[in-house]
Design an enzyme around this catalytic site. Structure first.
Site, PDB file in Angstrom:
ATOM      1  N   LYS A   6       0.858  -1.185   0.000  1.00  0.00           N
ATOM      2  CA  LYS A   6       0.000   0.000   0.000  1.00  0.00           C
ATOM      3  C   LYS A   6       0.887   1.225   0.000  1.00  0.00           C
ATOM      4  O   LYS A   6       1.811   1.345   0.789  1.00  0.00           O
ATOM      5  CB  LYS A   6      -0.920   0.042   1.222  1.00  0.00           C
ATOM      6  N   GLY A  36      -4.206   5.427  16.440  1.00  0.00           N
ATOM      7  CA  GLY A  36      -3.730   6.551  15.642  1.00  0.00           C
ATOM      8  C   GLY A  36      -2.228   6.660  15.488  1.00  0.00           C
ATOM      9  O   GLY A  36      -1.743   7.389  14.619  1.00  0.00           O
ATOM     10  N   THR A  37      -1.470   5.970  16.333  1.00  0.00           N
ATOM     11  CA  THR A  37      -0.012   6.123  16.308  1.00  0.00           C
ATOM     12  C   THR A  37       0.604   5.137  15.331  1.00  0.00           C
ATOM     13  O   THR A  37       0.650   3.938  15.589  1.00  0.00           O
ATOM     14  CB  THR A  37       0.580   5.928  17.714  1.00  0.00           C
ATOM     15  N   LYS A  45       4.597  10.107  17.033  1.00  0.00           N
ATOM     16  CA  LYS A  45       3.189  10.206  17.395  1.00  0.00           C
ATOM     17  C   LYS A  45       2.956   9.559  18.758  1.00  0.00           C
ATOM     18  O   LYS A  45       3.639   8.604  19.142  1.00  0.00           O
ATOM     19  CB  LYS A  45       2.296   9.525  16.355  1.00  0.00           C
ATOM     20  N   HIS A 100     -12.263  11.649  10.501  1.00  0.00           N
ATOM     21  CA  HIS A 100     -12.926  10.828   9.483  1.00  0.00           C
ATOM     22  C   HIS A 100     -13.052   9.367   9.901  1.00  0.00           C
ATOM     23  O   HIS A 100     -14.097   8.743   9.699  1.00  0.00           O
ATOM     24  CB  HIS A 100     -12.141  10.943   8.172  1.00  0.00           C
ATOM     25  N   GLN A 101     -12.006   8.812  10.507  1.00  0.00           N
ATOM     26  CA  GLN A 101     -12.018   7.384  10.822  1.00  0.00           C
ATOM     27  C   GLN A 101     -12.836   7.044  12.063  1.00  0.00           C
ATOM     28  O   GLN A 101     -13.140   5.871  12.308  1.00  0.00           O
ATOM     29  CB  GLN A 101     -10.587   6.870  10.989  1.00  0.00           C
TER      30      GLN A 101
END
Length: 321
Positions: free
Chosen positions: A67, A220-221, A226, A137-138
């Site tokens: 990806k 999220g990390t 992050k 968004h997620q």
């Protein structure tokens, strides 16, 4: 070569199919029959964007590919999602590119599926309050997937920008659940399951906020630097992840490991719980934490499934290449 455009994905891929594909991938990883290649993820110095590649190979399903994509924080102002990606699949026998698949919706679905897998295998059976940190968004995909795993009675949420919480409230209403805005202290105290889905570089949820018995999914990390939760929380919790190598380098565990609070040997891949080679949660008071870094094999699994569905429905575009 087949092409499945982004516009076709929503009509093809379901959250249930994504869940099954991701759960099977984690199980294969734990059996050492599927593995991810090293991640490339860099700030490109333009548009404040992060860009990279995730790839791998599953010897059981023969899913091979990558990806390519990342995070463009200014996209919302352009009417685009901040996360942009495309998935490339290759024939494991010949190396020929077999499919190109739009990856934006699939990324959201596979990320939500990963946290849902963690809830299924690690959250207390009697969990009733779902806490959401982040309203981007997620977040709606996360909530929609999570509620299928436990009989939640209420959703509470916090976001850096409170004006965005209406997104969570609307999603909860569609799911037939009441929603309440909460401080981080209240969320940590009252939520039985907490999903954090932010792009923060500083912790929001602190160790002192979280009560015994909570399950936390940090989703999220996925980049060096992050951080969504205080490192001390990982020292108190039993930590699980999708892949240990990513967890300690680009995931939530990177900070706790750097600080010497935990070691890589303190982290368990969730595939071991799925395969019943690790017990998972062992008590009602145990804090469990899933560090969902996002692995390339998840993307390949959902992309392979959507290609299969696209061929059956006749929407896959076949081109000579």
């Amino acid at each position: 070569m087949l092409i499945v455009p982004e516009a076709e994905i929503a009509a093809l891929m379901t959250p249930e199919a994504a869940f099954d594909a991701v759960e099977a991938t984690f199980a294969a990883m734990s059996r050492k029959s599927a593995y991810n290649f090293p991640v490339i993820r860099e700030a490109i110095g333009h548009a404040d964007a992060l860009y990279g590649f995730k790839s791998g190979f599953d010897r059981e399903s023969l899913a091979l590919g990558l990806k390519s994509g990342g995070y463009w924080p200014g996209n919302a102002d352009k009417g685009l999602t901040n996360h942009q990606s495309t998935i490339f699949l290759f024939d494991a026998d010949t190396g020929k590119c077999s499919a190109i698949v739009g990856g934006n919706l699939l990324t959201a679905l596979r990320t939500a599926a990963a946290s849902a897998v963690s809830i299924k295998h690690l959250a207390r059976p009697d969990a009733q309050v779902l806490g959401m940190i982040g309203a981007g968004h997620q977040s709606i995909f996360q909530m929609q997937a999570a509620v299928k795993q436990r009989n939640f009675k209420k959703v509470i949420g916090w976001n850096y920008h409170p004006e965005m919480l209406s997104r969570l409230a609307d999603c909860a209403a569609q799911l037939g659940l009441p929603f309440e805005e909460a401080s981080l202290e209240t969320l940590g105290r009252d939520a039985d399951v907490i999903i954090s889905i932010t792009s923060s570089f500083a912790p929001s949820l602190l160790d002192a906020h979280v009560t015994p018995g909570t399950h936390i999914a940090c989703m999220g990390t996925d980049t060096k630097g992050k951080q969504e939760v205080e490192a001390a929380l990982l020292q108190r919790a039993t930590v699980f992840t999708d892949e240990i190598a990513q967890s300690i380098s680009i995931g939530e565990a990177q900070h706790a490991v750097t600080a010497g609070l935990i070691k890589d040997t303190d982290i368990t891949e969730i595939g071991a719980v799925i395969n019943a080679t690790h017990p998972g949660r062992t008590s009602a008071d145990e804090i469990t934490l899933f560090d969902g870094t996002g692995v390339g094999l998840q993307d390949l699994a959902v992309a392979a499934k959507v290609v299969e569905l696209a061929q059956k429905s006749g929407v896959a575009i076949n081109v000579d290449f």
